[in-house]
Design a protein around this motif. Structure first.
Motif, PDB file in Angstrom:
ATOM      1  N   MET A  66       1.015  -1.056  -0.073  1.00 13.75           N
ATOM      2  CA  MET A  66      -0.054  -0.157   0.149  1.00 13.75           C
ATOM      3  C   MET A  66       0.930   1.101   0.041  1.00 13.75           C
ATOM      4  O   MET A  66       0.527   2.345  -0.788  1.00 13.75           O
ATOM      5  CB  MET A  66      -0.820   0.102   1.254  1.00 13.75           C
ATOM      6  N   LEU A  67       2.077   1.219   0.590  1.00 10.48           N
ATOM      7  CA  LEU A  67       2.966   2.463   0.613  1.00 10.48           C
ATOM      8  C   LEU A  67       3.448   2.498  -0.507  1.00 10.48           C
ATOM      9  O   LEU A  67       3.499   3.728  -1.347  1.00 10.48           O
ATOM     10  CB  LEU A  67       3.949   2.307   1.715  1.00 10.48           C
ATOM     11  N   GLY A  68       3.889   1.407  -1.316  1.00  4.56           N
ATOM     12  CA  GLY A  68       4.301   1.750  -2.806  1.00  4.56           C
ATOM     13  C   GLY A  68       3.236   2.322  -3.418  1.00  4.56           C
ATOM     14  O   GLY A  68       3.567   3.077  -4.504  1.00  4.56           O
ATOM     15  N   MET A  69       1.967   1.626  -3.377  1.00  2.00           N
ATOM     16  CA  MET A  69       0.858   2.266  -4.189  1.00  2.00           C
ATOM     17  C   MET A  69       0.675   3.781  -4.028  1.00  2.00           C
ATOM     18  O   MET A  69       0.399   4.330  -5.098  1.00  2.00           O
ATOM     19  CB  MET A  69      -0.371   1.424  -4.357  1.00  2.00           C
ATOM     20  N   THR A  70       0.706   4.216  -3.018  1.00  2.64           N
ATOM     21  CA  THR A  70       0.415   5.507  -2.566  1.00  2.64           C
ATOM     22  C   THR A  70       1.659   6.438  -3.439  1.00  2.64           C
ATOM     23  O   THR A  70       1.359   7.372  -3.914  1.00  2.64           O
ATOM     24  CB  THR A  70       0.548   6.057  -1.414  1.00  2.64           C
ATOM     25  N   TYR A  80       9.684  -0.709  -2.023  1.00  6.00           N
ATOM     26  CA  TYR A  80       8.387  -1.207  -1.218  1.00  6.00           C
ATOM     27  C   TYR A  80       7.549  -2.181  -2.063  1.00  6.00           C
ATOM     28  O   TYR A  80       7.131  -3.128  -1.165  1.00  6.00           O
ATOM     29  CB  TYR A  80       7.576   0.314  -0.663  1.00  6.00           C
ATOM     30  N   LEU A  81       7.427  -1.868  -3.352  1.00  2.00           N
ATOM     31  CA  LEU A  81       6.921  -2.969  -4.072  1.00  2.00           C
ATOM     32  C   LEU A  81       7.859  -4.064  -4.018  1.00  2.00           C
ATOM     33  O   LEU A  81       7.150  -5.243  -3.981  1.00  2.00           O
ATOM     34  CB  LEU A  81       6.496  -2.212  -5.373  1.00  2.00           C
ATOM     35  N   GLN A  82       8.954  -3.794  -4.231  1.00  5.05           N
ATOM     36  CA  GLN A  82       9.839  -5.201  -4.032  1.00  5.05           C
ATOM     37  C   GLN A  82       9.711  -5.937  -2.894  1.00  5.05           C
ATOM     38  O   GLN A  82       9.567  -7.099  -2.929  1.00  5.05           O
ATOM     39  CB  GLN A  82      11.295  -5.100  -4.340  1.00  5.05           C
ATOM     40  N   ARG A  83       9.677  -5.471  -1.742  1.00  8.13           N
ATOM     41  CA  ARG A  83       9.420  -6.094  -0.668  1.00  8.13           C
ATOM     42  C   ARG A  83       8.111  -6.764  -0.233  1.00  8.13           C
ATOM     43  O   ARG A  83       8.263  -7.544   0.159  1.00  8.13           O
ATOM     44  CB  ARG A  83       9.723  -4.985   0.617  1.00  8.13           C
ATOM     45  N   ALA A  84       7.083  -6.179  -0.877  1.00  4.51           N
ATOM     46  CA  ALA A  84       5.675  -6.663  -0.846  1.00  4.51           C
ATOM     47  C   ALA A  84       5.847  -7.954  -1.634  1.00  4.51           C
ATOM     48  O   ALA A  84       5.091  -8.736  -1.551  1.00  4.51           O
ATOM     49  CB  ALA A  84       4.783  -5.515  -1.330  1.00  4.51           C
TER      50      ALA A  84
END
Length: 225
Positions: free
Chosen positions: A107-111, A124-128
């Motif tokens: 969600m942080l990546g998407m924001t 952040y998306l990599q970690r997700a």
């Protein structure tokens, strides 16, 4: 089973009135416990009652400033209302307070993506994607962020991972088509655009991509004559 657990079960089964009753009773039994307010906030968020959800999440934080899932709830609430800056602040707070799961990273990546900050969204998306290995959306959005960061080879590998999870993912095929077109591999590009259109016949971008490939092939044939 306590009232809190009952409420969560009701919420999972979309029995919202029963969930509200159970959470209310849980709060009455233990008004100093922030978890009751967080659960009620999640219920209200599900019902898109944003203002009341905000009040419940803030009450939880008032009781415990380290209530990390309350910050996560606020982040989701602001995201739903497209207030991406405030959503980012709350997702970051949830991480700082110790929330460690794939959803908060996603969600942080998407924001950040929504604020045209794809480069910052990438870690952040990599970690997700690392934490939610079976989550198609997490894997796809990571691949998309790689592509937008011009890391084409890594993006292609990631889109192939998406297709392992969901073979009929039209957008993954479309993005592979774009990547192959980047390398001027028209045959593979056309294959993936065709696959995207087979899965989703109204995929406008894939249709445009296919037209572009056919024009390139026609031009090459004319030059070779």
């Amino acid at each position: 089973m306590g009232k809190m657990e009952e409420g969560i079960e009701y919420l999972k089964n979309q029995k919202f009135e029963d969930a509200a009753k159970a959470f209310t009773e849980a709060i009455d039994e233990d008004p100093g416990n922030p978890v009751g307010y967080i659960n009620f906030g999640n219920l209200l968020l599900h019902l898109q009652d944003f203002e009341r959800a905000k009040n419940f999440f803030e009450k939880a934080i008032e009781l415990d400033e380290n209530a990390m899932t309350a910050y996560y709830g606020l982040g989701n609430m602001y995201f739903e209302q497209e207030q991406f800056g405030k959503a980012q602040q709350n997702f970051e707070a949830a991480l700082q307070k110790g929330l460690e799961n794939g959803d908060v990273y996603f969600m942080l990546g998407m924001t950040l993506v929504q604020q045209d900050k794809s480069r910052f969204a990438l870690p952040y998306l990599q970690r997700a994607a690392e934490l939610n290995t079976e989550d198609v959306d997490a894997q796809f959005q990571y691949g998309l962020a790689l592509a937008q960061s011009q890391q084409i080879d890594l993006a292609m590998d990631q889109m192939k991972e998406v297709l392992k999870l969901e073979t009929e993912h039209s957008d993954a095929h479309y993005n592979l088509g774009v990547a192959h077109l980047y390398y001027a591999d028209t045959d593979k590009a056309l294959h993936h655009f065709d696959e995207a259109l087979r899965i989703q016949p109204d995929h406008v971008l894939a249709g445009n991509g296919k037209e572009k490939v056919l024009e390139m092939l026609k031009q090459n044939n004319n030059e070779n004559e």
